[in-house]
Write a protein that holds these residues in place. Sequence first.
Motif, PDB file in Angstrom:
ATOM      1  N   THR A 500       0.856  -1.187   0.000  1.00  0.00           N
ATOM      2  CA  THR A 500       0.000   0.000   0.000  1.00  0.00           C
ATOM      3  C   THR A 500       0.888   1.231   0.000  1.00  0.00           C
ATOM      4  O   THR A 500       2.087   1.143  -0.320  1.00  0.00           O
ATOM      5  N   GLN A 501       0.328   2.381   0.351  1.00  0.00           N
ATOM      6  CA  GLN A 501       1.092   3.623   0.378  1.00  0.00           C
ATOM      7  C   GLN A 501       0.851   4.380   1.675  1.00  0.00           C
ATOM      8  O   GLN A 501      -0.207   4.256   2.298  1.00  0.00           O
ATOM      9  N   THR A 502       1.843   5.186   2.025  1.00  0.00           N
ATOM     10  CA  THR A 502       1.662   6.093   3.151  1.00  0.00           C
ATOM     11  C   THR A 502       0.778   7.260   2.724  1.00  0.00           C
ATOM     12  O   THR A 502       0.467   7.429   1.542  1.00  0.00           O
ATOM     13  N   ALA A 503       0.394   8.052   3.696  1.00  0.00           N
ATOM     14  CA  ALA A 503      -0.235   9.340   3.373  1.00  0.00           C
ATOM     15  C   ALA A 503       0.784  10.196   2.609  1.00  0.00           C
ATOM     16  O   ALA A 503       1.992   9.933   2.642  1.00  0.00           O
ATOM     17  N   SER A 504       0.314  11.216   1.937  1.00  0.00           N
ATOM     18  CA  SER A 504       1.214  12.033   1.094  1.00  0.00           C
ATOM     19  C   SER A 504       1.953  13.075   1.923  1.00  0.00           C
ATOM     20  O   SER A 504       1.982  14.276   1.591  1.00  0.00           O
ATOM     21  N   SER A 505       2.552  12.641   2.990  1.00  0.00           N
ATOM     22  CA  SER A 505       3.247  13.561   3.900  1.00  0.00           C
ATOM     23  C   SER A 505       4.556  12.953   4.405  1.00  0.00           C
ATOM     24  O   SER A 505       4.907  13.105   5.569  1.00  0.00           O
ATOM     25  N   TYR A 506       5.253  12.240   3.510  1.00  0.00           N
ATOM     26  CA  TYR A 506       6.522  11.617   3.895  1.00  0.00           C
ATOM     27  C   TYR A 506       7.577  11.872   2.814  1.00  0.00           C
ATOM     28  O   TYR A 506       7.277  11.935   1.617  1.00  0.00           O
ATOM     29  N   ALA A 529       3.313  10.416  -1.210  1.00  0.00           N
ATOM     30  CA  ALA A 529       2.929   9.056  -0.824  1.00  0.00           C
ATOM     31  C   ALA A 529       4.067   8.102  -1.183  1.00  0.00           C
ATOM     32  O   ALA A 529       4.592   8.144  -2.306  1.00  0.00           O
ATOM     33  N   ILE A 530       4.443   7.245  -0.244  1.00  0.00           N
ATOM     34  CA  ILE A 530       5.551   6.304  -0.434  1.00  0.00           C
ATOM     35  C   ILE A 530       5.024   4.875  -0.357  1.00  0.00           C
ATOM     36  O   ILE A 530       4.247   4.539   0.552  1.00  0.00           O
ATOM     37  N   THR A 531       5.450   4.037  -1.279  1.00  0.00           N
ATOM     38  CA  THR A 531       5.011   2.639  -1.294  1.00  0.00           C
ATOM     39  C   THR A 531       5.633   1.869  -0.127  1.00  0.00           C
ATOM     40  O   THR A 531       6.841   1.959   0.117  1.00  0.00           O
ATOM     41  N   VAL A 532       4.813   1.122   0.583  1.00  0.00           N
ATOM     42  CA  VAL A 532       5.276   0.305   1.706  1.00  0.00           C
ATOM     43  C   VAL A 532       4.607  -1.073   1.621  1.00  0.00           C
ATOM     44  O   VAL A 532       3.608  -1.253   0.929  1.00  0.00           O
ATOM     45  N   GLU A 533       5.179  -2.038   2.333  1.00  0.00           N
ATOM     46  CA  GLU A 533       4.528  -3.329   2.570  1.00  0.00           C
ATOM     47  C   GLU A 533       4.112  -3.396   4.027  1.00  0.00           C
ATOM     48  O   GLU A 533       4.848  -2.945   4.919  1.00  0.00           O
ATOM     49  N   LEU A 534       2.937  -3.970   4.277  1.00  0.00           N
ATOM     50  CA  LEU A 534       2.489  -4.192   5.644  1.00  0.00           C
ATOM     51  C   LEU A 534       2.704  -5.649   6.011  1.00  0.00           C
ATOM     52  O   LEU A 534       2.318  -6.554   5.258  1.00  0.00           O
ATOM     53  N   GLU A 584      11.079  11.437  -4.925  1.00  0.00           N
ATOM     54  CA  GLU A 584      10.474  11.517  -6.258  1.00  0.00           C
ATOM     55  C   GLU A 584      10.190  10.155  -6.872  1.00  0.00           C
ATOM     56  O   GLU A 584       9.334  10.023  -7.750  1.00  0.00           O
ATOM     57  N   PHE A 585      10.875   9.103  -6.397  1.00  0.00           N
ATOM     58  CA  PHE A 585      10.669   7.768  -6.955  1.00  0.00           C
ATOM     59  C   PHE A 585       9.442   7.074  -6.355  1.00  0.00           C
ATOM     60  O   PHE A 585       8.968   6.067  -6.888  1.00  0.00           O
ATOM     61  N   GLY A 586       8.952   7.579  -5.234  1.00  0.00           N
ATOM     62  CA  GLY A 586       7.728   7.042  -4.636  1.00  0.00           C
ATOM     63  C   GLY A 586       7.889   5.710  -3.948  1.00  0.00           C
ATOM     64  O   GLY A 586       6.903   5.137  -3.463  1.00  0.00           O
ATOM     65  N   GLY A 587       9.104   5.179  -3.891  1.00  0.00           N
ATOM     66  CA  GLY A 587       9.307   3.892  -3.227  1.00  0.00           C
ATOM     67  C   GLY A 587      10.708   3.368  -3.454  1.00  0.00           C
ATOM     68  O   GLY A 587      11.423   3.791  -4.382  1.00  0.00           O
ATOM     69  N   TRP A 588      11.108   2.467  -2.585  1.00  0.00           N
ATOM     70  CA  TRP A 588      12.469   1.938  -2.587  1.00  0.00           C
ATOM     71  C   TRP A 588      12.767   1.128  -3.851  1.00  0.00           C
ATOM     72  O   TRP A 588      13.839   1.261  -4.448  1.00  0.00           O
ATOM     73  N   ARG A 589      11.844   0.289  -4.284  1.00  0.00           N
ATOM     74  CA  ARG A 589      12.103  -0.566  -5.448  1.00  0.00           C
ATOM     75  C   ARG A 589      12.343   0.270  -6.708  1.00  0.00           C
ATOM     76  O   ARG A 589      13.230  -0.051  -7.514  1.00  0.00           O
TER      77      ARG A 589
END
Length: 598
Positions: A500-506, A529-534, A584-589
């Motif tokens: 999923t993603q975080t709120a757009s504040s990270y 918003a940053i992509t994360v795994e739960l 700017e990449f929105g996530g680690w991958r």
Amino acid sequence: MASTFGFTLKAWQACYHDNPRQISDILRAHLADIPAEDNAWIYLISPEQLQAQIEPLLARYLDNPSAMPLFGVPFAVKDNVDVAGLPTSAACPALTYTAEADAFAVAQLKAAGAVMIGKTNLDQFATGLVGTRSPYGAVSNTFDPRYVSGGSSSGSASVLARGLVGFSLGTDTAGSGRVPAGFNNIVGLKPTKGWLSARGVLPACRLNDTLSVFALTVEDAFAVATVAGGYDEDEAYSRRHPKNVPASIKAQPTFAVPAAPEFFDDKQAEAAWLAALEQLKAGGAVLQPIDFTPFQQLAEQLYYGPWVAERTVAVGEMLNRPQEMDPVVYEIVSSGLKYSAVEAYQAEYLRAELTRQIEQALAPFDALVVPTSPTIHTLEEMQQEPVRYNSQFGTYTNFTNLADLSALALPGPFRADGLPAGITLIAPAWHDRALATFGLRWQAQLGLPLGATGKPCPAQPAALPVSADHVRVAVVGAHLTGMPLNFQLTTRRATLVEETQTASSYRLFALLDGPIKKPGLLRDAQGAAITVELWDIPLARFGEFVAEIPAPLGIGSLTLADGRSVKGFICEPAALSQALEITEFGGWRRWLASQENH
């Protein structure tokens, strides 16, 4: 008023949502619609007894609705479980007494708003898997009255399958909460021993008994068990949840199955089992045949060895009055008198040895899957071979409590003759929730009608209650699936929930020092918003997981895009002055992929 038969918990909740004061009218009409001559019941409450429950219930609900998740849901109780002010008989009229207090689990359910409307028929003293050993009459199958309902929780399964209650309680020693589920196309949750207190339950084999839950859906069964369960300090065999087990079964599970399953020449049962295996594989499961010998050997111990003496202890002085007992039940229970204490200890040593073999056999798998029963028989056939056919029904159930395993009986593909033929998932103790997560997917995949009601499987996505035994953690970098530190989660039996993603504040940074690149997450109103795994981590393993997190990283609270708050990785702001910002990449991958392309 439209019939309320066949309602799931959500349907009952919707029934009262706009006007909870309707509860009296709705439940009075519901009770009046139940045929009084139905022998699945031993005792149905009166309208006056119904009203006596409703009046204090409504007052408490209006004061605090959120505390009563089962408000107004009618339920039934097997008649070896105490309900205050009502008779308990265990299907033996000579034993009947009036209970002074509710069984612990019944009290829990009533406190959550459920309304007890009747006590149900059973194989006398819960001795049997057939539903025919009762002076109140044999309970017939809900799909074909020529066939058995299964037992010993025959009445509880029957009234639930026909939708007369929202859920029901049975008990399970040798399969009494699973075989009737399989024979009637319903869910039978056999909890880990000690999760549901046995206080207020007449024992069959106290070391190997557990209350069980029948429901139309897995979602309902687990919700009810969660309410009814919990540690009871006044029950010697009650147990605390160890909080060290997985929260779910992965999307593509690996299941063990018996290498050479026995169906006693029942070709239709075998065909239904093969159809179930195909459905399991279609759903993404990998199936691995295993040697079933230790399971079979342990199953045989329950009735054909000193363990039967536990039933002798439970029945007590009634053995001196054989004329007042079912003859088959008396024959079985009285056989316990021939065993010595020496033989009982030898049987326990054998149980422990076989249990260890079973633990080792199941260790590589998410669960064992078996036919709930290898065959089914008519009421007439049971009269001819009451012991042999009963024994057949227990082929895949008798070992479960002896080996301290959890189990979940599920509806499966029907037989060609129109009779149900379920499957059962079996796993180590306290894996109840994990089994239920697969059960949700299985019911959605098959889409079978609910019980014998003819009502369709609910279309809305099912869910389990939030787990108090796990911590949901958002991971953003090196702990993601396939990344170098993911093993720190998987070796602690953490399970992936979703991406999923975080709120757009990270804001996201890459910490480039050290042998492994790590992310740094910083809350900032100008972020994205940053992509994360739960991942769900067992609570007992969470501390050691956190202890491995090096500075400047730590665990805090993250807000997700949908507003949920979970634990997650954060970073000390001072450490980010020398880090590379990659928001700017929105996530680690995506950032890693960009590095590979350069």
